[in-house]
Design an enzyme around this catalytic site. Sequence first.
Site, PDB file in Angstrom:
ATOM      1  N   HIS A  36      39.168  40.851  42.463  1.00 36.68           N
ATOM      2  CA  HIS A  36      40.542  41.711  42.014  1.00 36.68           C
ATOM      3  C   HIS A  36      40.391  43.096  42.752  1.00 36.68           C
ATOM      4  O   HIS A  36      40.210  43.220  43.747  1.00 36.68           O
ATOM      5  CB  HIS A  36      40.613  41.500  40.367  1.00 36.68           C
ATOM      6  CG  HIS A  36      41.670  41.845  39.867  1.00 36.68           C
ATOM      7  ND1 HIS A  36      42.983  42.132  40.500  1.00 36.68           N
ATOM      8  CD2 HIS A  36      42.270  41.984  38.357  1.00 36.68           C
ATOM      9  CE1 HIS A  36      43.950  42.236  39.701  1.00 36.68           C
ATOM     10  NE2 HIS A  36      43.691  42.339  38.377  1.00 36.68           N
ATOM     11  N   HIS A  91      45.491  36.028  49.131  1.00 37.91           N
ATOM     12  CA  HIS A  91      46.103  36.236  47.979  1.00 37.91           C
ATOM     13  C   HIS A  91      46.637  35.100  47.280  1.00 37.91           C
ATOM     14  O   HIS A  91      47.002  34.144  47.954  1.00 37.91           O
ATOM     15  CB  HIS A  91      47.269  37.441  48.095  1.00 37.91           C
ATOM     16  CG  HIS A  91      47.527  38.101  46.925  1.00 37.91           C
ATOM     17  ND1 HIS A  91      48.221  37.595  46.034  1.00 37.91           N
ATOM     18  CD2 HIS A  91      46.966  39.415  46.604  1.00 37.91           C
ATOM     19  CE1 HIS A  91      48.405  38.576  44.743  1.00 37.91           C
ATOM     20  NE2 HIS A  91      47.757  39.512  45.378  1.00 37.91           N
ATOM     21  N   ASP A 112      44.136  45.809  49.332  1.00 33.92           N
ATOM     22  CA  ASP A 112      42.881  46.404  49.473  1.00 33.92           C
ATOM     23  C   ASP A 112      42.286  46.452  50.738  1.00 33.92           C
ATOM     24  O   ASP A 112      41.169  47.196  50.954  1.00 33.92           O
ATOM     25  CB  ASP A 112      41.795  45.486  48.518  1.00 33.92           C
ATOM     26  CG  ASP A 112      42.019  45.534  47.059  1.00 33.92           C
ATOM     27  OD1 ASP A 112      42.423  46.730  46.704  1.00 33.92           O
ATOM     28  OD2 ASP A 112      42.147  44.499  46.317  1.00 33.92           O
TER      29      ASP A 112
HETATM   30  N1  CMC Z   1      38.138  34.942  53.347  1.00 30.50           N
HETATM   31  C1  CMC Z   1      37.867  33.591  53.789  1.00 30.50           C
HETATM   32  N2  CMC Z   1      38.286  32.509  53.425  1.00 30.50           N
HETATM   33  C2  CMC Z   1      39.302  32.617  52.422  1.00 30.50           C
HETATM   34  C3  CMC Z   1      39.548  33.844  51.930  1.00 30.50           C
HETATM   35  C4  CMC Z   1      38.999  35.149  52.357  1.00 30.50           C
HETATM   36  N3  CMC Z   1      39.247  36.421  52.080  1.00 30.50           N
HETATM   37  N4  CMC Z   1      40.492  33.779  50.654  1.00 30.50           N
HETATM   38  C5  CMC Z   1      40.759  32.375  50.823  1.00 30.50           C
HETATM   39  N5  CMC Z   1      40.014  31.851  51.630  1.00 30.50           N
HETATM   40  C6  CMC Z   1      40.076  30.603  52.019  1.00 30.50           C
HETATM   41  C7  CMC Z   1      39.156  29.462  50.875  1.00 30.50           C
HETATM   42  O1  CMC Z   1      37.888  29.497  51.157  1.00 30.50           O
HETATM   43  C8  CMC Z   1      40.120  28.291  50.714  1.00 30.50           C
HETATM   44  O2  CMC Z   1      39.750  27.644  51.771  1.00 30.50           O
HETATM   45  P1  CMC Z   1      39.408  25.851  51.658  1.00 30.50           P
HETATM   46  O3  CMC Z   1      40.768  25.394  51.402  1.00 30.50           O
HETATM   47  O4  CMC Z   1      38.949  25.477  52.900  1.00 30.50           O
HETATM   48  O5  CMC Z   1      38.564  25.685  50.441  1.00 30.50           O
HETATM   49  C9  CMC Z   1      41.510  28.916  50.877  1.00 30.50           C
HETATM   50  O6  CMC Z   1      41.501  29.744  51.544  1.00 30.50           O
HETATM   51  C10 CMC Z   1      42.167  29.061  49.583  1.00 30.50           C
HETATM   52  O7  CMC Z   1      41.403  29.886  48.726  1.00 30.50           O
HETATM   53  P2  CMC Z   1      41.418  30.117  47.369  1.00 30.50           P
HETATM   54  O8  CMC Z   1      40.288  30.622  46.962  1.00 30.50           O
HETATM   55  O9  CMC Z   1      41.645  28.606  46.873  1.00 30.50           O
HETATM   56  O10 CMC Z   1      42.612  30.813  46.968  1.00 30.50           O
HETATM   57  P3  CMC Z   1      42.716  31.787  45.717  1.00 30.50           P
HETATM   58  O11 CMC Z   1      44.092  31.921  45.589  1.00 30.50           O
HETATM   59  O12 CMC Z   1      42.172  31.094  44.568  1.00 30.50           O
HETATM   60  O13 CMC Z   1      42.158  32.912  45.790  1.00 30.50           O
HETATM   61  C11 CMC Z   1      41.833  35.220  46.408  1.00 30.50           C
HETATM   62  C12 CMC Z   1      42.758  34.508  46.066  1.00 30.50           C
HETATM   63  C13 CMC Z   1      42.443  36.778  46.416  1.00 30.50           C
HETATM   64  C14 CMC Z   1      40.512  35.700  45.104  1.00 30.50           C
HETATM   65  C15 CMC Z   1      40.957  34.938  47.666  1.00 30.50           C
HETATM   66  O14 CMC Z   1      41.882  34.999  48.865  1.00 30.50           O
HETATM   67  C16 CMC Z   1      39.853  36.049  47.979  1.00 30.50           C
HETATM   68  O15 CMC Z   1      38.734  35.650  47.295  1.00 30.50           O
HETATM   69  N6  CMC Z   1      40.286  37.135  48.788  1.00 30.50           N
HETATM   70  C17 CMC Z   1      38.859  38.037  49.073  1.00 30.50           C
HETATM   71  C18 CMC Z   1      38.954  39.039  47.638  1.00 30.50           C
HETATM   72  C19 CMC Z   1      40.182  40.237  47.948  1.00 30.50           C
HETATM   73  O16 CMC Z   1      40.457  40.557  48.740  1.00 30.50           O
HETATM   74  N7  CMC Z   1      40.763  40.152  46.766  1.00 30.50           N
HETATM   75  C20 CMC Z   1      41.970  41.152  46.586  1.00 30.50           C
HETATM   76  C21 CMC Z   1      43.010  40.338  46.009  1.00 30.50           C
HETATM   77  S1  CMC Z   1      44.548  41.500  46.109  1.00 30.50           S
HETATM   78  C22 CMC Z   1      44.262  42.748  45.050  1.00 30.50           C
HETATM   79  C23 CMC Z   1      44.121  42.226  43.591  1.00 30.50           C
HETATM   80  O17 CMC Z   1      44.343  41.369  43.105  1.00 30.50           O
HETATM   81  O18 CMC Z   1      43.338  42.823  42.854  1.00 30.50           O
END
Ligand code: CMC
Length: 429
Positions: free
Chosen positions: A268, A307, A363
């Site tokens: 986050h 996201h 971010d």
């Molecule tokens: N790098 C590589 N792969 C990713 C990433 C990433 N940053 N984000 C998602 N994926 C992949 C994930 O492995 C999954 O692949 P598969 O379908 O093969 O298993 C697919 O994309 C869907 O990911 P998810 O984890 O199910 O998506 P989510 O909606 O649960 O997660 C998230 C959203 C923001 C937690 C995630 O994209 C992430 O961890 N990003 C990196 C951390 C980040 O930048 N966070 C800041 C978010 S914006 C500001 C805020 O909210 O505070």
Amino acid sequence: MSKDTLNITDNRTGKSYEIPIQNGNIRAMDLRQIKVTDDEFGMMSYDPAFMNTASCKSKITFIDGDKGILRYRGYSIEQLAEKCTYLEVAYMILHGELPTRAQLDDWVWNITHHTMIHESIKTFMDGFRYDAHPMGILVGTVGALSTFYPDAKRVLNQESRKKQIQRLVAKMPTLAAFAYRHSLGLPYVYPDNDLSYTGNFLSMLFKMAETKYRPNPVLENALDVLFILHVDHEQNCSANAMRNVGSSQVDPYSAVAAATAALYGPLHGGANEAVLVMLKEIGSKDRIPEFIKKVKAGEGRLMGFGHRVYKNYDPRARIIKRLAEQVFEVTGMNPMLDMAVELERIALQDDYFVKRKLYPNVDFYSGIIYQAMGFPVDIFPVLFAIPRTSGWMAQWEEMLLDPEQKIARPRQVYVGHGLRDVAPIEKRR
Ligand code: CMC
């Protein structure tokens, strides 16, 4: 003729149910009537991590994740960033409408005159270890504020809520700056009422021996824009924590401590810090392909990408990228920017990221600007928490005033043991 209902047939019993549709959705409680026998609980929807569950109706923030649109109370984030100050936007997010000149003057005066914190908070802060993370200090001290304002527990009283909202919006920068000064072993700098919200914050952070700190207007404005971009983001993890904890009718300082803790996590608000750590680890542009390969193999994530809601470029990231140019004119180029731009270019051409619709989020570039402005990495999430406080307060008040809301209490699907006997200790394996 079309009808706003949904027909569900339960193939276990052959029974059909007509469920009303409101605003394009059904109420989960309408599923409860679906059962095989009269004595069972009734059907629920199973939705870990709230992937498809609306927990509230809200008038605060609108996001269209596919189109990359973000609006606060109907105003586009682009216009707000261009035409308003952070305190104007904070007023608007809390009151629903942009302030008139008189309302704004009154609001700014009130915020400016609530920036001081009780001297005992300083003593409390001194108790943290010299290397304590400023976000950990912020979680602790904002929660501790509840003990200084016992009237805050009257959460159903409008006057009390108004007072606590002003205090929180006003005091978060002071707590954050003091946490930073503590981590450097520097004396605390008291608020300066002559300065703007962000100017005063910069003064409390960076003032040294000079009698008067004069913030660079470009950096002061850039920070103000960054604050606007971070005001609210509908039902994200920390807003949900704020509503959830607040729904027990605890005082807002305790609920903000919970929201701040939620924001602290690397998935986050901790992500901007994690981006810088990642860029440092990559080290140079030629090592980017190797890093991307590891991410694709599941060894870590590309921080600042992806996201839950945006499946397109995060509109905030676009504004920040432009803002970076103004900041770098003053501060000089941050070499990390070059690497980030290259990382973005490579990722946006890669099938892995394209297929999953992973784009830069807020971010990805914010940390690079913060670093160029002289902020140390571990204060980045704190810079997120300050402006987000107005959003949390708006979410909190909307929740409290919503007659449909009650104490938040999700259901579970129990998959553990059935009833069993406690064996004597010598017979347990
Ligand atoms: N790098 C590589 N792969 C990713 C990433 C990433 N940053 N984000 C998602 N994926 C992949 C994930 O492995 C999954 O692949 P598969 O379908 O093969 O298993 C697919 O994309 C869907 O990911 P998810 O984890 O199910 O998506 P989510 O909606 O649960 O997660 C998230 C959203 C923001 C937690 C995630 O994209 C992430 O961890 N990003 C990196 C951390 C980040 O930048 N966070 C800041 C978010 S914006 C500001 C805020 O909210 O505070």
